[in-house]
Design an enzyme around this catalytic site. Structure first.
Site, mmCIF file in Angstrom:
data_model
loop_
_atom_site.group_PDB
_atom_site.id
_atom_site.type_symbol
_atom_site.label_atom_id
_atom_site.label_comp_id
_atom_site.label_asym_id
_atom_site.label_seq_id
_atom_site.Cartn_x
_atom_site.Cartn_y
_atom_site.Cartn_z
ATOM 1 N N TYR A 40 0.719 -1.234 -0.079
ATOM 2 C CA TYR A 40 -0.092 0.031 -0.093
ATOM 3 C C TYR A 40 0.728 1.239 -0.073
ATOM 4 O O TYR A 40 0.337 2.392 0.370
ATOM 5 C CB TYR A 40 -0.774 -0.209 1.149
ATOM 6 C CG TYR A 40 -2.160 -0.882 1.003
ATOM 7 C CD1 TYR A 40 -2.261 -2.082 -0.031
ATOM 8 C CD2 TYR A 40 -3.265 -0.797 1.822
ATOM 9 C CE1 TYR A 40 -3.282 -2.900 0.192
ATOM 10 C CE2 TYR A 40 -4.130 -1.978 1.950
ATOM 11 C CZ TYR A 40 -4.122 -2.839 1.066
ATOM 12 O OH TYR A 40 -5.190 -3.767 0.862
ATOM 13 N N LYS B 128 3.588 -14.571 3.472
ATOM 14 C CA LYS B 128 3.699 -15.440 2.452
ATOM 15 C C LYS B 128 5.143 -15.543 2.138
ATOM 16 O O LYS B 128 5.562 -15.250 0.792
ATOM 17 C CB LYS B 128 2.705 -14.856 1.239
ATOM 18 C CG LYS B 128 2.591 -15.637 0.073
ATOM 19 C CD LYS B 128 1.553 -16.520 0.247
ATOM 20 C CE LYS B 128 1.632 -17.560 -0.788
ATOM 21 N NZ LYS B 128 0.755 -18.698 -0.612
ATOM 22 N N ASP C 85 -2.466 -18.030 3.464
ATOM 23 C CA ASP C 85 -3.567 -18.803 2.575
ATOM 24 C C ASP C 85 -4.286 -19.869 3.797
ATOM 25 O O ASP C 85 -5.398 -20.167 3.866
ATOM 26 C CB ASP C 85 -3.359 -19.479 1.324
ATOM 27 C CG ASP C 85 -1.967 -19.775 1.027
ATOM 28 O OD1 ASP C 85 -1.295 -19.541 1.994
ATOM 29 O OD2 ASP C 85 -1.789 -20.614 0.351
ATOM 30 N N ASP D 202 -5.693 -6.096 5.983
ATOM 31 C CA ASP D 202 -6.706 -5.425 5.485
ATOM 32 C C ASP D 202 -7.795 -6.580 5.122
ATOM 33 O O ASP D 202 -8.930 -6.409 5.674
ATOM 34 C CB ASP D 202 -6.385 -4.636 3.983
ATOM 35 C CG ASP D 202 -7.340 -3.532 3.623
ATOM 36 O OD1 ASP D 202 -8.466 -3.692 4.317
ATOM 37 O OD2 ASP D 202 -7.292 -3.265 2.516
ATOM 38 N N ASP E 203 -11.207 -7.736 7.984
ATOM 39 C CA ASP E 203 -12.747 -8.003 7.587
ATOM 40 C C ASP E 203 -13.155 -9.385 8.010
ATOM 41 O O ASP E 203 -14.489 -9.751 8.197
ATOM 42 C CB ASP E 203 -12.939 -7.649 6.125
ATOM 43 C CG ASP E 203 -13.231 -5.942 6.046
ATOM 44 O OD1 ASP E 203 -12.850 -5.415 6.828
ATOM 45 O OD2 ASP E 203 -14.034 -5.601 5.027
#
Ligand code: NAD
Length: 340
Positions: A126, A178, A212, A236, A240
């Site tokens: 970002y 990751k 994942d 992010d 959620d």
């Protein structure tokens, strides 16, 4: 013992913002929180008053108080307005985004979720380093986005997660990454995280998970997680996800924390469809108020207020429409105050 009062910049915000921040001020006052308020505007309210969604006076106030409680803001679309949330994050280097998710609603699919997600808020994918590469006649043939992870940035966010765990009696920090594929950026995050974790050995357990696999485990066995720390994009998305596990955004607060300031807010938006009706659920901002109390060392008061909110929600008699009740914002707020 009550500390001397701290001043907090209060930004009521747009849409349902003024109703739910008023409700929050009422419960904080009823809980005896040692806070005074410097009311300032941002968002559409500020555009109407000053032609600027983030006036200098609001920034000045946060610089002075170093604390803000903020209602949701309508970001004006177009006309070159900057994103208010991004501007605040940059201005105050709010590097830690803290999103707790806890099961409170009866009948919710998961009853034992109590996870705190700590998202790195300033780096990763970002940072805004993006470009197109022209190939032949196609100016957009290739798009590139650069992820930036710094050792300092990784260290301060992982340390923040561990310090939070220690302060709040949490048992485990899980670093999500990751690094198997993104060996440099994610690899540095993991390598740095492991070094910080070693300093807390014996006090807070540590493990790491690939993002994942973590996503799958979060929806299958969310009760196994305690504190999660991760990079910007993964945080992010996963924050959620964890909100969804406990009944949605209406119940989820978020703290944005830096060295020189901290801003507390609900995760949801201005809810224009129910604005002005007096029926919005103020829980998320109330819980953001609890995070603010934690942040200034008023943990006991925060715990008492959280217990009153949770008891009111569990009882289910005096709750707002979005969580299956018929109460107004004011009636729900009165019920929380009665439980204090
Ligand atoms: P939203 O979160 O405002 O609303 C989504 C749905 O959830 C609506 O049906 C709404 O009624 C409901 N809802 C949200 N909060 C609720 C509450 N406290 N009580 C009861 N119901 C609630 O999302 P949106 O409609 O996508 O966005 C509306 C505006 O909010 C946009 O201008 C957006 O830019 C802004 N926004 C601001 C923030 C922020 O300031 N942090 C965050 C998200 C969206």
């Amino acid at each position: 013992m009550t500390a001397s009062p701290r001043q907090v910049t209060l930004i009521p915000g747009d849409g349902i913002g003024p109703d739910i921040t008023d409700a929050t001020v009422r419960v904080l006052e009823a809980a005896g929180a040692p806070l005074t308020w410097d009311r300032k505007v941002a968002g559409m309210a500020a555009v109407k008053a000053h032609g600027d969604p983030l006036p200098e006076a609001t920034l000045e106030s946060i610089k002075r108080t170093t604390l803000a409680l903020k209602g949701p803001l309508e970001t004006p679309v177009g006309k070159g307005f900057r994103s208010i949330n991004v501007a605040l994050r940059k201005e105050f280097d709010l590097y830690a985004n803290l999103r707790p998710a806890k099961s409170v609603l009866p009948g919710n699919r998961f009853q034992d979720v109590d996870v705190i997600l700590v998202r790195e808020n300033t780096e990763g994918l970002y940072v805004g380093i993006e470009n197109y590469v022209k190939v032949g006649d196609d100016p957009h043939a290739i798009a590139q986005s650069v992820a930036v992870v710094t050792r300092n940035g990784a260290e301060r966010i992982v340390r923040y997660a561990f310090e939070h765990a220690v302060r709040h009696g949490r048992k485990r920090v899980t670093l999500v990454h990751k690094a198997n594929i993104l060996k440099y950026s994610q690899g540095l995050f993991l390598e740095t995280g492991r070094k910080v974790a070693a300093e807390y050995e014996g006090r807070v357990a540590f493990d790491d998970k690939i993002v994942d696999a973590c996503a799958m485990e979060l929806v299958m066995r969310p009760e196994r997680f305690d504190v999660i720390v991760t990079t910007n994009l993964f945080g992010d998305i996963l924050s959620d996800l964890t909100s969804g596990l406990v009944g949605g955004l209406g119940l989820t607060p978020g703290a944005n924390i830096g060295e020189t300031a901290a801003i507390f807010e609900a995760v949801h938006g201005t809810a224009p469809d129910i604005a002005g009706q007096g029926v919005a659920n103020p829980t998320a901002v109330m819980l953001a108020g609890c995070q603010l109390l934690d942040h200034i060392g008023e943990e006991a008061r925060a715990t008492r207020l959280r217990a009153a909110i949770e008891a009111t929600l569990r009882e289910g008699r005096m709750v707002t429409r979005d969580v299956g009740g018929t109460a107004t914002t004011a009636q729900y707020t009165d019920a929380v105050i009665a439980k204090l």
